[in-house]
Design an enzyme around this catalytic site. Structure first.
Site, PDB file in Angstrom:
ATOM      1  N   LYS A   1      69.973 100.448  27.488  1.00 49.07           N
ATOM      2  CA  LYS A   1      69.388 100.112  28.783  1.00 49.07           C
ATOM      3  C   LYS A   1      70.401 100.144  29.925  1.00 49.07           C
ATOM      4  O   LYS A   1      70.011 100.369  31.078  1.00 49.07           O
ATOM      5  CB  LYS A   1      68.707  98.742  28.723  1.00 49.07           C
ATOM      6  CG  LYS A   1      67.421  98.712  27.909  1.00 49.07           C
ATOM      7  CD  LYS A   1      66.737  97.361  28.020  1.00 49.07           C
ATOM      8  CE  LYS A   1      65.415  97.334  27.284  1.00 49.07           C
ATOM      9  NZ  LYS A   1      64.692  96.060  27.476  1.00 49.07           N
TER      10      LYS A   1
ATOM     11  N   ASP B   1      60.423  95.341  32.688  1.00 50.38           N
ATOM     12  CA  ASP B   1      60.524  94.058  31.986  1.00 50.38           C
ATOM     13  C   ASP B   1      60.357  92.876  32.925  1.00 50.38           C
ATOM     14  O   ASP B   1      59.785  91.844  32.551  1.00 50.38           O
ATOM     15  CB  ASP B   1      61.876  93.944  31.281  1.00 50.38           C
ATOM     16  CG  ASP B   1      61.964  94.786  30.022  1.00 50.38           C
ATOM     17  OD1 ASP B   1      60.902  95.086  29.438  1.00 50.38           O
ATOM     18  OD2 ASP B   1      63.087  95.132  29.621  1.00 50.38           O
TER      19      ASP B   1
END
Length: 421
Positions: free
Chosen positions: A56, A92
């Site tokens: 990420k 997220d």
């Protein structure tokens, strides 16, 4: 690959299911080694991908533009290829915000404590800052705030668990005891296997509202799917039509992952009813007694004859641990399996508990060592409190097994707010 998820390892991901529910077809899982990541993005042979651990942060150097949310969180979990130009996003933070709002947890003006210092911790800190939290303190093993000086953060009003503590198979783990935070109003746990962690169970017992990691996963997938498909995404409240759709998909996934666990006296029909129920619910059926016999290579009466009850219980605990680690199955347990608190905890972590009751006069003792050596009424009296404490519903099995299975199916669907034929 047109759409998919990249990371390493991926294990059993729910992303294909979630994206299919939000209109993305042909979603694939792609395990990439570290030395393959740069080449994957250089070729750009995809329309859009999700990114998970450990890449990420690495993806920042491999895309052409970065969304503000991704910069705030320090992580990219979605990359869209628009005519060869790669744009990085973080969905997220929306997923986490949605889960908190659905649980009625507010961050504005609150003292927030984040347990853990990894990627999800950064998202929690970014969200708390964005929402106007009064303070945000991170607890880590070696940081200024750590697990040896929790008294310094005991005034927390909202706790985030972003650590893996409490995840299967170590479900007895709990990062902190919510009871040690007297001002606690809400908690978020990123762990969703088991579906109800010890942290969440203790927080609920302390009166705190609890936000679901599974709902965060579902909500972030909804936003990612819109990005994949080129749709405009407006962050939606849980009580909107779009919000209710996200919650509905999450409930369907939770139902898919939830076990149905049958407990009750020996010969109460757990295996017979369980097999019928598994067929009705389209779930796999497992029997802890059958798993014991398979592992031992001998019958339960022979195990008792050679190793006694202690030997049987040791094998039973292994079988329960194995079955409890599965998700989305129907489990028939031995008559005494859930009397062991460790077994009960493991089975209920992902389980909908059913006490299968049957008239004692109808119980057979053949091939059941403890039933032959104990008075059934006395055994029933001793075990009944544990059966009732374990069960979400009691089903009487004095009629046909088919009718009993249909009754359990109805109650199971009702627990998710669903009505099914």
């Amino acid at each position: 690959m047109r759409y998919g998820l990249i990371g390493n390892p991926l294990g059993h991901s729910h992303s294909p299911y979630l994206h299919s529910r939000f209109g993305v077809e042909g979603y694939e899982l792609c395990v990439l080694q570290p030395d393959e990541l740069a080449e994957f993005f250089r070729k750009r042979e995809f329309a859009a991908v999700n990114v998970t651990i450990p890449y990420k942060r690495d993806v920042f150097a491999l895309v052409d533009e970065i969304d503000d949310c991704a910069r705030e969180c320090g992580a990219i979990n979605t990359v869209v290829n628009r005519n060869g130009k790669l744009s990085g996003y973080n969905t997220d933070i929306f997923g986490m915000s949605f889960a908190l709002r659905a649980a009625g947890i507010e961050l504005a003006g609150k003292k927030v404590v984040v347990l853990g210092s990894g990627g999800t911790s950064h998202t929690a800190c970014a969200l708390a800052a964005r929402e106007g939290a009064k303070s945000v303190r991170v607890v880590s093993r070696t940081g200024e705030y750590n697990y040896s000086n929790l008294d310094l953060v005991a005034d927390a009003q909202v706790l985030f668990n972003t650590t893996p503590v409490g995840m299967f198979p170590n479900i007895e783990g709990c990062p902190v005891d919510p009871a040690d935070f007297p001002a606690l109003e809400g908690v978020f746990d990123a762990v969703y296997n088991p579906l109800d962690t010890m942290f969440v169970q203790k927080a609920e017992a302390a009166g705190a509202r609890c936000a679901s990691g599974l709902l965060m996963l579902t909500a972030q997938a909804a936003q990612a799917a819109d990005l994949f498909l080129g749709k405009a995404f407006a962050p939606c409240p849980p009580d909107s039509d779009a919000g209710r759709r996200i919650i509905g998909v999450c409930n369907d996934l939770r139902e898919k992952l939830t076990d149905v666990v049958l407990c009750g006296m020996p010969s109460s029909g757990k295996s017979t009813v369980g097999k019928l129920l598994a067929e009705m619910l389209n779930k796999k059926f497992v029997d802890t007694d059958a798993e014991v016999e398979k592992a031992a290579g001998k019958s339960i009466p022979d195990i008792f004859a050679e190793s006694g009850e202690a030997g049987f219980r040791a094998l039973e605990k292994q079988a329960v641990t194995k079955c409890a680690a599965m998700q989305g199955v129907v489990i028939a347990t031995g008559g005494g399996a859930i009397l062991d608190p460790t077994n009960a905890l493991a089975l209920k972590a992902n389980g909908f508990g059913v006490f299968l009751e049957r008239d004692l006069s109808a119980l057979s003792t053949e091939g059941r060592p403890l039933s032959q050596t104990n008075a059934l009424d006395e055994m029933y009296r001793r075990r009944l409190p544990a059966y009732l404490a374990f069960a979400d519903v009691t089903a009487t099995n004095d009629g046909t097994p088919q009718k009993t299975a249909e009754f359990i199916k109805e109650k199971y669907y009702e627990s998710f707010g669903n009505q099914r034929a």
